[in-house]
Design an enzyme around this catalytic site. Structure first.
Site, PDB file in Angstrom:
ATOM      1  N   GLU A  21       0.843  -1.198   0.000  1.00  0.00           N
ATOM      2  CA  GLU A  21       0.000   0.000   0.000  1.00  0.00           C
ATOM      3  C   GLU A  21       0.875   1.244   0.000  1.00  0.00           C
ATOM      4  OE1 GLU A  21      -3.086  -0.135  -1.161  1.00  0.00           O
ATOM      5  OE2 GLU A  21      -3.635  -1.470   0.481  1.00  0.00           O
ATOM      6  N   HIS A  22       0.483   2.216  -0.795  1.00  0.00           N
ATOM      7  CA  HIS A  22       1.231   3.474  -0.919  1.00  0.00           C
ATOM      8  C   HIS A  22       2.668   3.243  -1.401  1.00  0.00           C
ATOM      9  CE1 HIS A  22      -1.688   6.402   0.621  1.00  0.00           C
ATOM     10  NE2 HIS A  22      -2.107   5.432   1.393  1.00  0.00           N
ATOM     11  N   SER A 115     -13.446   2.825  -6.950  1.00  0.00           N
ATOM     12  CA  SER A 115     -14.602   3.069  -7.814  1.00  0.00           C
ATOM     13  C   SER A 115     -14.304   4.203  -8.796  1.00  0.00           C
ATOM     14  CB  SER A 115     -15.831   3.404  -6.978  1.00  0.00           C
ATOM     15  OG  SER A 115     -15.578   4.531  -6.180  1.00  0.00           O
ATOM     16  N   SER A 116     -13.469   5.164  -8.405  1.00  0.00           N
ATOM     17  CA  SER A 116     -13.195   6.282  -9.311  1.00  0.00           C
ATOM     18  C   SER A 116     -12.391   5.828 -10.530  1.00  0.00           C
ATOM     19  CB  SER A 116     -12.478   7.417  -8.578  1.00  0.00           C
ATOM     20  OG  SER A 116     -11.355   6.921  -7.909  1.00  0.00           O
ATOM     21  N   ASP A 160      -4.198   1.173  -9.621  1.00  0.00           N
ATOM     22  CA  ASP A 160      -5.632   0.943  -9.826  1.00  0.00           C
ATOM     23  C   ASP A 160      -5.951   0.755 -11.305  1.00  0.00           C
ATOM     24  OD1 ASP A 160      -5.425   1.590  -7.202  1.00  0.00           O
ATOM     25  OD2 ASP A 160      -6.645   3.393  -7.283  1.00  0.00           O
ATOM     26  N   TYR A 210      -3.478  12.457   1.010  1.00  0.00           N
ATOM     27  CA  TYR A 210      -2.800  11.575   0.050  1.00  0.00           C
ATOM     28  C   TYR A 210      -1.686  12.348  -0.651  1.00  0.00           C
ATOM     29  CZ  TYR A 210      -2.236   8.082  -3.646  1.00  0.00           C
ATOM     30  OH  TYR A 210      -1.731   7.144  -4.500  1.00  0.00           O
TER      31      TYR A 210
HETATM   32  C1  GLA Z   1      -5.137   4.886  -4.067  1.00  0.00           C
HETATM   33  C2  GLA Z   1      -4.334   5.261  -5.299  1.00  0.00           C
HETATM   34  C3  GLA Z   1      -3.355   4.151  -5.664  1.00  0.00           C
HETATM   35  C4  GLA Z   1      -2.526   3.723  -4.459  1.00  0.00           C
HETATM   36  C5  GLA Z   1      -3.408   3.465  -3.249  1.00  0.00           C
HETATM   37  C6  GLA Z   1      -2.603   3.186  -2.005  1.00  0.00           C
HETATM   38  O1  GLA Z   1      -5.987   3.810  -4.364  1.00  0.00           O
HETATM   39  O2  GLA Z   1      -5.179   5.521  -6.388  1.00  0.00           O
HETATM   40  O3  GLA Z   1      -2.548   4.569  -6.730  1.00  0.00           O
HETATM   41  O4  GLA Z   1      -1.533   4.660  -4.179  1.00  0.00           O
HETATM   42  O5  GLA Z   1      -4.277   4.546  -2.991  1.00  0.00           O
HETATM   43  O6  GLA Z   1      -1.848   2.035  -2.129  1.00  0.00           O
END
Ligand code: GLA
Length: 373
Positions: A21-22, A115-116, A160, A210
């Site tokens: 994640e991240h 979802s976006s 995503d 973010y």
């Molecule tokens: C969101 C962002 C992704 C990723 C995640 C965290 O979903 O769109 O690119 O950075 O957060 O892992």
């Protein structure tokens, strides 16, 4: 003669992420997949210059006229669509004409299951097919990312969009976010299952926070790479090098960098453990990931921490962590299949007692990426 299509349906899935994640915008490894919850978009040419977009679930609609300059909307979700259309009009001038698009969805919004991006990719894919624009999957991935960065203003990574476009049924994607090399890994967790629990905490803070994380990571990388120039991205810098910068970086920035380096290693290790069927060991890394997201990266919240702590009291659960951007949204849990129903009841009751919020459970199976019917 190829008849151009008058009508098409696109199914655009949500994405989950097992671990990593991240780290996507820090050039590391992620381990996502698509789930069988999706946005379904029905497109029809309408022989005009107008695009009529409507949603069934939210009973909302709006119109764009392609023969006039197209502006940003005050209604947030409309901008995902407007961004795509503007982008495609720049990329393929004069090719786009009017269409009607009806959107249905069983993908929860704001749950960290993207979802976006599913909406952005779905619109781009549909318009591409309807008007034979010849955009490849890779074009669509970068177009979608560009809309999110430059039109929506979220400086996200590639995870995503990449997952939505490339995912395969019953497979995880191990993706290197620097080279975009990837391989599929069997996602057979039997007798365990993936369970998502949606905290239903709206993650309002998340957009600006973010982007702050992105800046903090860039800041850490700038400092460290002045001394160690062989590294191109933060995620590839080994933990022991990060330690050397404890005094030089401010505490927050140091913690962010440490988390990113550790999480990247956890992801590489996880892919190996899952391939070998060592699910308990992988589960422990999920818990470690959550600890890092909570304490070092600071993107968790009380509700998510409660859910993860609660899961630790049940041996039927091998691992649990917040998933997606954080500040709300879902936890992802690896849980014994026969315990799923009992656990959902149990945690929902406790969660409601504590927060007066209904917990929503999503037992998703891992499915194919975006497709045109
Ligand atoms: C969101 C962002 C992704 C990723 C995640 C965290 O979903 O769109 O690119 O950075 O957060 O892992």
């Amino acid at each position: 003669i190829q008849m151009s299509k008058q009508k098409i349906i696109v199914e655009s899935p949500g994405r989950i992420n097992l671990i990593g994640e991240h780290v996507d915008y820090n050039g590391g490894f992620v381990l996502p997949a698509a789930i069988d919850k999706k946005i379904i978009l029905s497109f029809k040419k309408n022989d005009s210059s107008k695009c009529n977009i409507s949603t069934l679930k939210y009973n909302k609609s709006f119109q764009l006229d392609l023969s006039h300059p197209i502006n940003r909307s005050d209604v947030h979700w409309e901008n995902y669509i407007i961004g795509v259309i503007k982008n495609i009009m720049n990329l393929k001038p004069g090719k786009l004409q009017g269409f009607d698009c009806v959107i249905e969805s069983n993908l929860p919004v704001g749950a960290g299951i993207s979802s976006s991006s599913a909406l952005i990719c779905g619109i781009a894919k549909g318009v591409n097919e309807l008007y034979n624009l010849d955009l490849s999957d890779d074009d669509l991935i970068f177009l979608a990312k560009d809309v999110e960065h430059n039109f929506i203003g979220l400086k996200g990574g590639i995870m995503d969009q990449f997952t939505i476009c490339k995912a395969k049924k019953n497979k995880l994607l191990l993706l290197n976010c620097t080279s975009l090399d990837y391989r599929y890994i069997d996602a057979n967790f039997y007798p365990y299952k993936i369970l998502l629990l949606n905290s239903n905490v709206p993650h309002k803070l998340s957009d600006s926070e973010y982007n702050t994380r992105v800046k903090e990571c860039n800041n850490a990388f700038d400092v460290i790479s002045k001394k160690y120039f062989k590294y191109n991205f933060l995620a590839e810098i080994p933990e022991k090098i990060i330690y050397e910068f404890k005094d030089e970086l401010n505490d927050k920035v140091y913690n962010r960098a440490l988390y990113v380096s550790q999480e990247n290693q956890r992801t590489i290790k996880s892919a190996e453990l899952i391939s070998k069927g060592l699910y308990s060991d992988f589960g422990r890394l999920m818990y470690d990931s959550h600890e890092g997201l909570k304490n070092l990266y600071e993107v968790s919240c009380d509700e998510l921490d409660f859910m993860v702590d609660f899961s630790k009291e049940h041996k039927e659960i091998l691992g649990s962590r917040l998933m997606g951007g954080g500040f709300g949204g879902c936890t992802i849990n690896l849980i014994l299949e026969s315990f799923v129903d009992e656990y959902i009841n149990k945690i929902s009751d406790e969660y409601y007692k504590k927060y007066s919020i209904n917990l929503e459970s999503i037992v998703g199976s891992i499915s194919d990426g975006i497709c045109v019917i």
